[in-house]
Design a protein around this motif. Structure first.
Motif, mmCIF file in Angstrom:
data_model
loop_
_atom_site.group_PDB
_atom_site.id
_atom_site.type_symbol
_atom_site.label_atom_id
_atom_site.label_comp_id
_atom_site.label_asym_id
_atom_site.label_seq_id
_atom_site.Cartn_x
_atom_site.Cartn_y
_atom_site.Cartn_z
ATOM 1 N N GLY B 179 0.826 -1.210 0.000
ATOM 2 C CA GLY B 179 0.000 0.000 0.000
ATOM 3 C C GLY B 179 0.854 1.251 0.000
ATOM 4 O O GLY B 179 0.593 2.209 -0.741
ATOM 5 N N ALA B 180 1.909 1.241 0.834
ATOM 6 C CA ALA B 180 2.791 2.410 0.908
ATOM 7 C C ALA B 180 3.523 2.611 -0.421
ATOM 8 O O ALA B 180 3.678 3.735 -0.901
ATOM 9 N N MET B 181 3.951 1.499 -1.034
ATOM 10 C CA MET B 181 4.634 1.613 -2.331
ATOM 11 C C MET B 181 3.671 2.143 -3.390
ATOM 12 O O MET B 181 4.051 2.951 -4.243
ATOM 13 N N LEU B 182 2.417 1.681 -3.320
ATOM 14 C CA LEU B 182 1.405 2.173 -4.262
ATOM 15 C C LEU B 182 1.272 3.690 -4.126
ATOM 16 O O LEU B 182 1.285 4.416 -5.122
ATOM 17 N N ALA B 183 1.164 4.160 -2.880
ATOM 18 C CA ALA B 183 1.023 5.598 -2.650
ATOM 19 C C ALA B 183 2.222 6.352 -3.223
ATOM 20 O O ALA B 183 2.075 7.459 -3.744
ATOM 21 N N SER B 184 3.417 5.748 -3.145
ATOM 22 C CA SER B 184 4.611 6.446 -3.634
ATOM 23 C C SER B 184 4.646 6.503 -5.163
ATOM 24 O O SER B 184 5.370 7.313 -5.733
ATOM 25 N N THR B 185 3.882 5.643 -5.841
ATOM 26 C CA THR B 185 3.870 5.710 -7.312
ATOM 27 C C THR B 185 2.805 6.683 -7.820
ATOM 28 O O THR B 185 2.730 6.930 -9.020
ATOM 29 N N LEU B 186 1.951 7.180 -6.907
ATOM 30 C CA LEU B 186 0.888 8.091 -7.335
ATOM 31 C C LEU B 186 1.459 9.494 -7.499
ATOM 32 O O LEU B 186 2.152 9.988 -6.618
ATOM 33 N N GLY B 187 1.182 10.109 -8.640
ATOM 34 C CA GLY B 187 1.711 11.441 -8.878
ATOM 35 C C GLY B 187 0.675 12.303 -9.571
ATOM 36 O O GLY B 187 -0.197 12.885 -8.921
ATOM 37 N N ASP B 188 0.716 12.336 -10.901
ATOM 38 C CA ASP B 188 -0.231 13.178 -11.636
ATOM 39 C C ASP B 188 -1.600 12.492 -11.720
ATOM 40 O O ASP B 188 -1.789 11.387 -11.229
#
Lengths: 104, 243
Positions: B179-188
């Motif tokens: 989940g944390a890694m997913l959040a880190s890939t979220l950008g635009d």
């Protein structure tokens, strides 16, 4: 002896799919379409792993505040978006999950 | 960040990066060892399976299928389908492995697992790490591998000593890491759109066997992102022509 062969086959079955894409076709560049799609592969695969785990921990949709996977997962994602700190966000999510498990 | 791009510096950074992943995966490794023993494999065989596969999911599945006396063909096909995701990881790392020797490609192939891939892809976003990133890979995957083997050994030692109810929920730390890694890939906005589409598809296809749905949903979602890029580019070109 039979087990030896089963293990050997399984070993190749997990190794080759990881190795061949790195090794085949020398240095040739991948087609543009594939490269464009690969840009979004991390976010897509992480979503596909994570979302069903938290929304359907027992295999069916469980959209309720008493779903510890969902609450812990949401806390992790929210803290990560705000703080950008991997360890802090997963630790808070895990604590929330453990507390919910303990008191339910 | 002024990280030194030397083999030693990258190796150390890799080991550091692996620690939280290692801590999250450890309970699952222990369960893997316990399940191996419970399925009737000997201690040596359980450990060997863990060491040969270097893949938690494949190991869990293999032990379960071995326990059910499934045929080798069925087990192999299942594992191949499961490993399709790894093909995508390999393709994504390929452009960065230009000029690597056959030996290095073997190392990358064997060490490639979910957590390692995402840690490395994140690392490669900074061009400053481009030269010696292979040592970062060795650090992350080596630490993960050693930790997983240790966890397996602990699980073998515990055997079936712990009741099954105590094991419930031990998978959550790894879920949280994802989940944390997913959040880190979220950008635009496009990444959010890809996430939304993939999430719906992944839930809808969750009933499909052997994580086929996971892969299908992810590929459809990633393709959707590429289409969004293409549409956006088209608009920019059109705007330039008109202006």
């Amino acid at each position: 002896m039979e087990l030896f062969w089963i293990f050997a086959v399984l070993g190749l079955g997990t190794f080759l799919p990881r190795y061949l894409p790195l090794a085949l076709w020398g240095e040739r560049e991948l087609p543009l379409v594939i490269r464009k799609i690969l840009v979004y592969v991390p976010v897509a695969i992480l979503t596909a792993i994570f979302v069903p785990e938290v929304l359907m921990p027992e295999g069916r949709l469980f959209l309720h505040w008493s779903n510890a996977y969902l609450v812990g997962g949401l806390i992790t994602v929210a803290v990560m978006l705000l703080s950008k700190r991997l360890l802090l966000s997963s630790a808070l999510g895990i604590v929330a999950f453990a507390l919910m498990r303990h008191f339910s | 960040m002024s990280q030194t791009d030397t083999p030693r510096g990258q190796l150390a950074a890799g080991l550091r990066t692996a620690l939280p992943f290692l801590a999250s995966a450890f309970p699952l490794g222990v369960i893997g060892g316990m399940l191996g023993m419970a399925s009737g494999l000997s201690a040596g065989h359980t450990f060997a399976l863990s060491a040969i596969l270097n893949s938690g999911t494949a190991q869990f599945l293999a032990t379960r299928l071995l326990q059910e006396h499934a045929s080798t063909t069925v087990i192999l096909l299942t594992i191949l389908v499961l490993s399709l995701r790894m093909v995508v990881y390999g393709l994504a790392l390929r452009p960065h492995a230009r000029g690597f020797s056959a030996g290095w490609r073997l190392v990358l192939g064997f060490g490639l697992i979910d957590a390692v891939f995402f840690a490395v892809i994140e690392r490669l976003k900074q061009p400053a790490n481009a030269r010696h990133w292979r040592w970062f890979f060795v650090g992350v995957s080596g630490a993960m591998y050693a930790g997983w083997l240790l966890a397996t050994a602990v699980g073998i030692g515990l055997g079936s000593a712990l009741p099954e109810t105590m094991l419930k929920g031990l998978d959550f730390p790894l879920v949280a890491m994802f989940g944390a890694m997913l959040a880190s890939t979220l950008g635009d906005r496009k990444t959010y759109a890809v996430m939304a589409v993939t999430a719906v598809l992944a839930v809808l296809t969750n009933g499909m066997p052997y994580h086929v749905g996971l892969l299908a949903a992810a590929l459809a979602g990633a393709s959707f992102g590429a289409v969004l890029d293409w549409l956006q580019q088209g608009q920019t070109v059109a705007a330039n022509v008109e202006g």
